[in-house]
Write a protein that holds these residues in place. Structure first.
Motif, short mmCIF file in Angstrom:
data_model
loop_
_atom_site.label_atom_id
_atom_site.label_comp_id
_atom_site.label_asym_id
_atom_site.label_seq_id
_atom_site.Cartn_x
_atom_site.Cartn_y
_atom_site.Cartn_z
N THR A 1 0.84 -1.20 0.00
CA THR A 1 0.00 0.00 0.00
C THR A 1 0.88 1.25 0.00
O THR A 1 0.63 2.20 -0.75
CB THR A 1 -0.95 0.00 1.20
N ARG B 1 -1.38 -1.46 -6.89
CA ARG B 1 -2.81 -1.80 -6.94
C ARG B 1 -3.07 -3.19 -6.39
O ARG B 1 -4.11 -3.45 -5.79
CB ARG B 1 -3.32 -1.69 -8.37
N ALA B 2 -2.11 -4.10 -6.54
CA ALA B 2 -2.25 -5.47 -6.04
C ALA B 2 -2.44 -5.54 -4.53
O ALA B 2 -2.90 -6.56 -4.01
CB ALA B 2 -1.04 -6.30 -6.45
N TRP C 1 -4.70 -4.35 -2.84
CA TRP C 1 -6.11 -4.53 -2.53
C TRP C 1 -6.52 -6.00 -2.59
O TRP C 1 -7.32 -6.45 -1.77
CB TRP C 1 -6.97 -3.67 -3.45
N VAL C 2 -5.99 -6.75 -3.53
CA VAL C 2 -6.31 -8.18 -3.62
C VAL C 2 -5.78 -8.89 -2.37
O VAL C 2 -6.47 -9.71 -1.76
CB VAL C 2 -5.72 -8.81 -4.90
N TRP D 1 -9.69 -1.45 -4.84
CA TRP D 1 -9.17 -2.11 -6.05
C TRP D 1 -9.88 -1.58 -7.28
O TRP D 1 -9.26 -1.25 -8.28
CB TRP D 1 -9.33 -3.62 -5.95
N TRP D 2 -11.20 -1.47 -7.20
CA TRP D 2 -11.99 -0.99 -8.34
C TRP D 2 -11.61 0.46 -8.68
O TRP D 2 -11.40 0.79 -9.84
CB TRP D 2 -13.47 -1.10 -8.01
N TRP E 1 -8.83 2.11 -7.94
CA TRP E 1 -7.45 2.19 -8.43
C TRP E 1 -7.34 1.56 -9.82
O TRP E 1 -6.55 2.00 -10.64
CB TRP E 1 -6.48 1.52 -7.46
N ARG E 2 -8.12 0.54 -10.11
CA ARG E 2 -8.09 -0.10 -11.42
C ARG E 2 -8.50 0.89 -12.51
O ARG E 2 -7.90 0.95 -13.57
CB ARG E 2 -9.03 -1.31 -11.45
#
Length: 187
Positions: free
Chosen positions: A131, A136-137, A139-140, A176-177, A179-180
């Motif tokens: 973070t 972005r990963a 968040w997963v 995640w959404w 940032w995606r």
């Protein structure tokens, strides 16, 4: 469920929400949440999680430092890409560290779930580092960790915190959404 646990939960949720919105203010809020949860977890004998809050405090300062260097003109931070090499290296090192910490906790503490406590703590540190580095990963990873933490906290009868971690799953999915879509619009 104490007033302190409620306050820690609200500060934590606010910190994650601010992170999803890519604002630097997430880090001071998460520092406060770390201090509060450090006390809550120590009182419940979840030693790895209590120690993790100290690490999170340090990582909140690191995240603030990193994010201040990644601020765009819009006031939001730039999102970085995670390479496959970094993904495999970081998750492998974290697995070994979590296992080693779990064995240590089993041998020297009365932690009722040392391997779970240590493994989740180790991957939480990785999530916090990712973070801070604006991957972005992260968040997963947070979604997986938060689901498992919610189950741990139900078992430990920390119901407010279990609800919070369930809400974190939704906030992580939202992060995640969000940032995606930023990454998709990047040149």
């Amino acid at each position: 469920m104490t007033g302190l646990e409620w306050l820690a939960a609200v500060a934590s949720a606010l910190g994650v929400w601010l992170t999803g919105h890519r604002t630097v203010w997430c880090w001071p809020v998460m520092l406060l949440a770390s201090v509060l949860y450090g006390v809550v977890f120590a009182q419940d004998h979840l030693y790895a999680d209590a120690a993790l809050q100290g690490v999170f405090g340090v990582l909140a300062l690191y995240g603030l430092w990193c994010w201040q260097r990644g601020v765009q003109a819009s006031g939001q931070v730039h999102i970085a890409r995670l390479t496959r090499h970094t993904l495999w290296r970081d998750t492998g090192i974290t697995a070994v560290a979590g296992w080693a910490l779990g064995l240590a906790l089993r041998g020297i503490t009365d932690d009722p779930m040392p391997l779970s406590d240590a493994g989740l703590s180790a991957y939480s540190v990785l999530g916090q580092i990712w973070t801070a580095k604006r991957y972005r990963a992260c968040w997963v990873l947070w979604i997986v960790v938060d689901v498992l933490y919610a189950l741990l906290f139900v078992q430990r009868r920390l119901f407010v915190t279990a609800v919070l971690y369930t809400a974190f799953v939704g906030l992580a999915a939202q992060g995640w959404w969000r940032w995606r879509h930023v990454v998709a619009r990047s040149p």
